[in-house]
Design an enzyme around this catalytic site. Structure first.
Site, short mmCIF file in Angstrom:
data_model
loop_
_atom_site.label_atom_id
_atom_site.label_comp_id
_atom_site.label_asym_id
_atom_site.label_seq_id
_atom_site.Cartn_x
_atom_site.Cartn_y
_atom_site.Cartn_z
N PHE A 275 0.86 -1.05 0.00
CA PHE A 275 0.04 -0.01 -0.04
C PHE A 275 0.78 1.32 0.02
O PHE A 275 1.92 1.54 0.84
CB PHE A 275 -0.79 -0.10 1.32
CG PHE A 275 -1.82 1.16 1.25
CD1 PHE A 275 -2.67 1.52 0.47
CD2 PHE A 275 -1.54 2.14 2.63
CE1 PHE A 275 -3.53 2.55 0.70
CE2 PHE A 275 -2.25 3.32 2.75
CZ PHE A 275 -3.40 3.61 1.60
N GLN A 276 0.65 2.10 -0.89
CA GLN A 276 1.19 3.41 -1.03
C GLN A 276 2.52 3.07 -1.37
O GLN A 276 3.66 3.87 -0.58
CB GLN A 276 1.09 4.29 0.23
CG GLN A 276 -0.37 4.92 0.15
CD GLN A 276 -0.59 5.90 1.10
OE1 GLN A 276 0.25 6.40 2.08
NE2 GLN A 276 -1.41 6.93 0.90
N LYS B 120 9.87 3.01 6.62
CA LYS B 120 9.24 3.24 7.84
C LYS B 120 10.00 2.31 9.00
O LYS B 120 10.13 3.07 9.82
CB LYS B 120 7.85 2.72 7.81
CG LYS B 120 6.77 3.12 9.03
CD LYS B 120 5.55 2.55 8.83
CE LYS B 120 4.57 2.96 9.82
NZ LYS B 120 4.67 4.25 10.08
N MET C 189 -0.73 32.76 -23.21
CA MET C 189 0.72 32.58 -23.87
C MET C 189 0.16 31.77 -25.01
O MET C 189 0.68 31.41 -26.13
CB MET C 189 1.90 31.90 -23.15
CG MET C 189 3.13 31.93 -23.83
SD MET C 189 3.72 33.38 -24.64
CE MET C 189 4.32 34.05 -23.19
#
Length: 590
Positions: free
Chosen positions: A114-115, A164, A481
């Site tokens: 996850f992530q 982590k 632009m």
């Protein structure tokens, strides 16, 4: 005493004298955020999007005279990917920056956890260097290396990816006091003496010399020595977009910005020079457009840059000098003065006469009207009221070019914008970082209705931290632009450039707790600016409703040379041809 990896990281940042960290929390960095809360070693600025965190840290670094390095902190997965635009923006402009990203635990890396994303792999093409810390014993030394790499040589972005479990592990803390010897990284600081002598000889023989300076002069804190060299030699100079402010824009020897939207005299002088001394500039496509057209007249080029890979990347260089621009310029000036070198006075006088003829066309003139606010009027009024001394950030687009053309920057690090990547959305977070770096200065963000909406959520951050910046929104209802290019090169097919559902920016600013002002009449421009400046402790959002049809001129289109400009309406091709003819006559007389 043992500390957690998160505590070691926070203590390491403090050892590097970090004052602010810009970031956004998430699962992979919760230990780090807990350590920030407990240790209170620096102030954390909570942004509303990770891209803005990196932009703000970028501007904090740019505005800090090279003394401080911006730091951003993001979580894993979408936090890291959201940061990539900011990382690429800063690295493209050679800004020293350290970005710390959280990562899933080391046992989960590669398992599609996850992530989880491969932050090192994703960021590799757009950083100076990156690290994946796999053991707590590497953490403090990695931080030391990151700051060392970011600030030395050609500055850039260094990413530290921290799993982590590394932030949770425990170890003794010891931070390296001296720079770490990195065997494969030994940037050249001093220029080769022989090359500097050769450069002086080539310069002295020139009949039409010019100095081109870029962002490297600003980043290298070489503005003072550059100014001494320009003034002592008496030759003209021009700037890239990123070099503005390195030499006072009001000085007669300054011919303006060059490149795609450079001024007439600056572009023609750079194109027709016989010797170009380029200092901290990359000769990129926005500066010289087509390389072959720039060098087809046999001009000699002296190129000074700390990054050897930037030299001769796009143009053939006759005298390459690798080294810190400040050191090289000091050595060049000392040699010039010691040998009593000087340019041929008659040739230099003719060269200046030609330049003054070009300058007399006043390519930046525009017609003032009471019917519509011209964006140039706003920039000129701002320059007048602030005495050319405000710190200016900009987004990317027509407003960026108008600011570069019409605000006479007087000092380095006064002008912060995205040059290399051209990132819309930088203006507001840049202003945030700049204000934190230099709280005593008036900071203005000049933006457009398209750019400002890309990071407009940072108005919330400004309210939380009471950042009293002033926002000038040059609102023409178009992606200006893009519209200009579609007008000139796509037969007025305005595909997806009209912003037909704009918010009420005054009410939006007020909803965020700020002051909003709408300006629709030219007579109210100065009054609105003065009112905003007087509100010292408030963010003021000024929405200037401007002329929808105004284009940025001069303009060098794709595939064109610097002497093939699209000129403003008050000039014409006959004038351009006359300017070229005068230069040919000057060359013949030389």
């Amino acid at each position: 005493m043992q500390l957690s990896g998160a505590q070691i990281l926070v203590q390491s940042l403090k050892a590097e004298n970090v004052e602010y960290v810009f970031g956004y929390p998430g699962g992979a960095v919760l230990e780090i955020y807990d350590a920030i809360f407990q240790l209170k070693k620096f102030r954390h600025i909570l942004v509303r999007h990770e891209q803005a965190a990196v932009h703000a840290a970028d501007a904090y670094s740019r505005a800090s005279n090279g003394e401080k390095i911006g730091v951003a902190l993001v979580t894993s997965g979408p936090g890291a990917t959201n940061a990539i635009t900011g990382i690429a923006t800063a690295n493209s402009d050679s800004v020293p920056l350290v970005v710390i990203s959280g990562q899933v635990g080391t046992p989960a890396i590669g398992s599609d956890a996850f992530q989880e994303v491969d932050t090192v792999g994703i960021s590799r093409p757009c950083v100076k260097h990156n690290f994946l810390v796999t053991h707590i014993s590497e953490l403090a030394e990695t931080v030391k290396k990151a700051f060392q790499l970011a600030r030395t040589g050609r500055p850039g972005v260094v990413v530290i990816d921290v799993p982590k479990d590394v932030t949770q592990a425990m170890a003794k803390f010891s931070y390296p006091q001296e720079d770490i010897n990195i065997r494969s990284y030994q940037p050249v600081i001093h220029g080769h003496t022989g090359q500097i002598k050769k450069a002086a000889q080539v310069m002295a023989a020139a009949k039409r010399p010019i100095i081109l300076f870029g962002g490297g002069v600003v980043l290298g804190n070489a503005s003072n020595i550059l100014t001494d060299l320009i003034q002592s030699t008496g030759i003209p100079c021009v700037s890239t977009l990123m070099g503005l402010g390195a030499f006072p824009s009001t000085n007669r020897q300054f011919l303006g910005m060059v490149g795609m939207h450079g001024c007439y005299e600056g572009n023609l002088a750079l194109q027709n020079a016989d010797v170009v001394l380029a200092v901290g500039a990359r000769f990129d496509d926005r500066v010289i457009s087509v390389a072959d057209k720039f060098t087809d007249d046999g001009k000699k080029i002296i190129h000074i840059d700390i990054d050897p890979s930037s030299i001769a990347k796009r143009v053939k260089v006759d005298v390459p000098i690798v080294g810190d621009v400040k050191n090289v310029l000091a050595d060049l000036l000392a040699l010039w003065q010691k040998q009593n070198l000087a340019f041929n006075s008659n040739a230099l006088e003719r060269w200046w006469k030609t330049i003054e003829n070009w300058r007399s066309h006043n390519s930046l003139w525009f017609e003032n009207t009471d019917e519509y606010i011209k964006p140039q009027q706003v920039i000129q009024a701002l320059a007048k009221i602030t005495n050319n001394n405000a710190l200016i950030t900009s987004d990317v687009g027509q407003h960026q070019m108008f600011t570069a053309q019409y605000y006479p920057f007087q000092r380095p690090r006064q002008w912060l914008n995205s040059g290399g990547l051209g990132t819309m959305g930088v203006g507001l977070p840049y202003a945030m970082g700049a204000k934190l770096a230099r709280p005593e200065e008036d900071v203005f963000c000049i933006t457009g209705e398209g750019s400002i909406q890309m990071n407009i959520q940072e108005l919330s951050t400004c309210y939380q931290y009471r950042l009293p910046i002033k926002i000038i929104n040059l609102n023409n209802g178009f992606l200006g632009m893009v519209r200009q290019w579609q007008e000139l090169y796509y037969d007025n097919r305005y595909s997806e450039t009209y912003m037909d559902s704009l918010p009420d920016f005054v009410k939006l600013a007020e909803a965020y707790g700020h002051v909003g002002i709408r300006v629709e009449k030219t007579a109210d421009i100065e009054g609105a600016l003065k009112e905003a400046i007087a509100l010292k402790d408030r963010l003021v959002f000024m929405d200037f409703i401007t002329d929808r049809t105004q284009n940025v001129y001069p303009m060098v289109g794709n595939g064109k040379g610097l002497d093939e400009m699209v000129l403003p309406p008050h000039m014409n091709t006959t004038q351009a041809a006359a300017g070229s003819d005068r230069e040919q006559n000057s060359r013949s007389a030389s």
